[in-house]
Design a protein around this motif. Structure first.
Motif, PDB file in Angstrom:
ATOM      1  N   VAL A  27     159.121 -29.753   6.148  1.00 36.94           N
ATOM      2  CA  VAL A  27     158.129 -30.591   5.466  1.00 36.94           C
ATOM      3  C   VAL A  27     156.734 -29.989   5.618  1.00 36.94           C
ATOM      4  CG1 VAL A  27     156.988 -32.845   5.514  1.00 36.94           C
ATOM      5  CG2 VAL A  27     159.480 -32.708   5.615  1.00 36.94           C
ATOM      6  N   ASP A  28     156.413 -29.562   6.820  1.00 36.53           N
ATOM      7  CA  ASP A  28     155.105 -28.937   7.045  1.00 36.53           C
ATOM      8  C   ASP A  28     154.951 -27.673   6.204  1.00 36.53           C
ATOM      9  OD1 ASP A  28     154.602 -30.945   8.877  1.00 36.53           O
ATOM     10  OD2 ASP A  28     155.053 -29.717  10.642  1.00 36.53           O
ATOM     11  N   ASN A  83     154.445 -28.575   2.433  1.00 32.86           N
ATOM     12  CA  ASN A  83     153.082 -29.044   2.181  1.00 32.86           C
ATOM     13  C   ASN A  83     152.078 -27.896   2.262  1.00 32.86           C
ATOM     14  OD1 ASN A  83     153.201 -31.859   1.612  1.00 32.86           O
ATOM     15  ND2 ASN A  83     153.701 -32.286   3.748  1.00 32.86           N
ATOM     16  N   ARG A  84     152.328 -26.960   3.148  1.00 33.79           N
ATOM     17  CA  ARG A  84     151.396 -25.840   3.332  1.00 33.79           C
ATOM     18  C   ARG A  84     151.381 -24.912   2.126  1.00 33.79           C
ATOM     19  NH1 ARG A  84     153.216 -24.532   7.879  1.00 33.79           N
ATOM     20  NH2 ARG A  84     154.478 -22.698   7.403  1.00 33.79           N
ATOM     21  N   GLY A  95     152.611 -25.748  -0.972  1.00 33.53           N
ATOM     22  CA  GLY A  95     152.583 -26.477  -2.232  1.00 33.53           C
ATOM     23  C   GLY A  95     153.928 -26.520  -2.934  1.00 33.53           C
ATOM     24  N   VAL A 119     157.978 -28.296  -3.425  1.00 32.37           N
ATOM     25  CA  VAL A 119     158.687 -29.569  -3.402  1.00 32.37           C
ATOM     26  C   VAL A 119     160.065 -29.346  -2.802  1.00 32.37           C
ATOM     27  CG1 VAL A 119     159.750 -31.377  -4.812  1.00 32.37           C
ATOM     28  CG2 VAL A 119     157.477 -30.523  -5.392  1.00 32.37           C
ATOM     29  N   GLY A 177     154.429 -36.626   6.495  1.00 30.28           N
ATOM     30  CA  GLY A 177     153.989 -35.828   5.353  1.00 30.28           C
ATOM     31  C   GLY A 177     155.018 -35.667   4.255  1.00 30.28           C
ATOM     32  N   ARG A 237     156.056 -37.742   2.089  1.00 31.24           N
ATOM     33  CA  ARG A 237     155.717 -38.431   0.833  1.00 31.24           C
ATOM     34  C   ARG A 237     154.973 -37.525  -0.145  1.00 31.24           C
ATOM     35  NH1 ARG A 237     155.943 -43.577  -0.439  1.00 31.24           N
ATOM     36  NH2 ARG A 237     154.115 -43.261  -1.759  1.00 31.24           N
ATOM     37  N   THR A 238     154.367 -36.471   0.332  1.00 29.19           N
ATOM     38  CA  THR A 238     153.612 -35.591  -0.562  1.00 29.19           C
ATOM     39  C   THR A 238     154.398 -34.357  -0.999  1.00 29.19           C
ATOM     40  OG1 THR A 238     152.614 -34.500   1.367  1.00 29.19           O
ATOM     41  CG2 THR A 238     151.372 -36.303   0.351  1.00 29.19           C
ATOM     42  N   CYS A 239     155.649 -34.236  -0.541  1.00 35.41           N
ATOM     43  CA  CYS A 239     156.375 -33.007  -0.894  1.00 35.41           C
ATOM     44  C   CYS A 239     157.876 -33.187  -1.115  1.00 35.41           C
ATOM     45  CB  CYS A 239     156.152 -31.936   0.185  1.00 35.41           C
ATOM     46  SG  CYS A 239     157.009 -32.297   1.741  1.00 35.41           S
ATOM     47  N   ASP A 267     153.031 -40.045  -4.420  1.00 34.22           N
ATOM     48  CA  ASP A 267     152.042 -39.126  -3.849  1.00 34.22           C
ATOM     49  C   ASP A 267     152.272 -37.670  -4.226  1.00 34.22           C
ATOM     50  OD1 ASP A 267     151.325 -41.461  -2.634  1.00 34.22           O
ATOM     51  OD2 ASP A 267     151.849 -40.873  -0.601  1.00 34.22           O
ATOM     52  N   ILE A 268     153.434 -37.331  -4.796  1.00 34.06           N
ATOM     53  CA  ILE A 268     153.719 -35.926  -5.101  1.00 34.06           C
ATOM     54  C   ILE A 268     153.070 -35.554  -6.429  1.00 34.06           C
ATOM     55  CG2 ILE A 268     155.482 -34.143  -5.349  1.00 34.06           C
ATOM     56  CD1 ILE A 268     157.457 -35.971  -4.002  1.00 34.06           C
TER      57      ILE A 268
END
Length: 415
Positions: A213-214, A217-218, A220, A222, A247, A249-251, A277-278
């Motif tokens: 997940v990290d 997000n780093r 960009g 999915v 984190g 929820r954003t990816c 959030d994505i």
């Protein structure tokens, strides 16, 4: 004169399970006296549990009355089911998922094959190897996998993440991902993860999934997280949902199925979670795009099936479906222990209904398939059908009856 989509013509051979069915049919017709035990396709054999049957009957009765008859389902699915999923699945995990972020469908296979439509043609995909064939094949159909090398079984534009005994059948972050042409240092836009894994039965720890997940997000990216087998998890450090991770929820997009946790393979029901959030690099939300696609191409799972799905989460439904899961995992334990005692190198079967074994005497996966079919009259799945790293391996499913499972493994032990 019309022409067909040329990307479809790139697909090599037939779909894995279609080829298996063809070979079994030919052998069965030539040997009608043989009892063939099928431990290949991951189809359940236990009937739907009583709570689900009761809900189906009740819903059918509603359809017979004008004032309770239901037509097209709402785009996202009925609120009673989406609310139940949010409350009974995600809240207990501490996952912040709203009912309006849950899209009900006719199964996880359809969603995992269709989700790629909302991404640009030029995105780079990363897949585990071995991999559930639908992930790669549907991206081939979308024209984003490049050329196919028949000698290696690799697509030139796919980032393969080998999952082998050496890394516990769990992929490493593709910082130096390889592809069919041996390129390095490519960055994926879409990462497919499936845990517990099909076909290997492997799992991932919470810390390892947090790393993914990290990473996503780093860079960009999915993550498309296939959690179809989460109900079979028995160990504490194995996450049931990617939304247990900070984190996510954003990816992360999560795909789930009623087929394996409640026996809905013939009833068809699943759902996909896409948090609002994505967003892509231009600020477009994937939730809105999937809602548009869902509303345009899908008219909803039947009301009676969604009512049956709601019943799965009742106290009675949970008890009954857990009994079914225990039944299949008893099969898995028998397969695992039996093959080990026969000298096979095996894994899986602890948090998943699949057992992954190394073929004996360096047989190819398809040679072992034919050998097992002819000598033991047992059907499994060749590992090479899941990707290059699956060659020399074989998958057996625990979804048969216990009696057939015992007989099949006893036959194999006598070879």
């Amino acid at each position: 004169m019309f022409k067909v989509n040329q990307d479809y013509l790139k697909l090599p051979g037939s779909y894995l399970f279609s080829e298996i069915a063809k070979r079994v049919k030919e052998y069965s017709e030539a040997n009608p006296e043989k009892k063939i035990i099928r431990l290949g396709i991951g189809d359940v054999t236990q009937p739907l549990c009583p709570a689900v049957i009761k809900a189906l009957h009740s819903a059918v009765d509603e359809m017979a009355e004008a004032d309770t008859f239901k037509g097209y389902a709402p785009d996202l699915g009925y609120e009673f089911l989406r609310s139940t999923i949010a409350d009974k699945v995600y809240k207990p995990l501490g996952a912040d998922i709203d009912k309006d972020e849950i899209f009900v469908s006719d199964g996880a296979k359809s969603d995992s094959g269709n989700i790629q439509e909302i991404f640009d043609r030029d995105v780079k995909i990363a897949v585990c190897d071995p991999v559930y064939p639908v992930y790669v094949d549907t991206n081939v159909m979308a024209g984003r996998t490049g050329t196919y090398d028949a000698a290696t079984g690799l697509w030139s534009d796919v980032i393969y993440m080998p999952c082998t005994a050496e890394n516990g059948y769990a992929p490493e972050l593709p910082v130096n991902g390889r592809d069919g042409l041996g390129k390095d240092n490519r960055v994926p836009d879409i990462i497919y993860l499936c845990f517990p894994n099909n076909p290997t039965g492997a799992t991932i720890t919470k810390d390892a999934l947090q790393d993914w997940v990290d990473y996503a997000n780093r860079i960009g990216a999915v993550i498309i997280y296939d959690a179809a087998y989460e109900a079979y998890i028995s160990e504490e450090d194995v996450p049931h949902s990617i939304y247990e991770m900070r984190g996510a929820r954003t990816c992360a997009i999560e795909i789930r199925s009623f087929s394996k946790n409640a026996g809905f393979t013939g009833t068809r029901l699943g759902y996909t979670v896409i948090p609002k959030d994505i967003k892509d690099s231009d600020g477009n939300t994937l939730h809105a795009l999937w809602a548009r696609r869902h509303g345009t191409k899908f008219n909803g799972a039947p009301y009676i099936v969604q009512k049956a799905g709601e019943a799965v989460f009742s106290e009675e439904g949970q008890r009954e479906t857990n009994e079914q899961i225990a039944y299949y995992m008893k099969n898995a334990a028998y397969i695992l222990d039996g093959l080990k005692s026969a000298g096979y190198t095996v894994s899986g079967g602890v948090n998943a209904p699949y057992i992954w074994l190394r073929t004996p005497d360096r047989m190819s996966s398809w040679d072992f398939f034919d050998y097992l079919l002819k000598e033991a009259n047992v059907v499994g799945t060749p590992g090479s059908g899941f990707g290059p790293s699956g060659e020399g391996h074989f998958r057996l499913t625990a979804f048969g009856s216990y009696e057939n499972t015992v007989e099949a493994i006893d036959r194999i032990k006598k070879l």
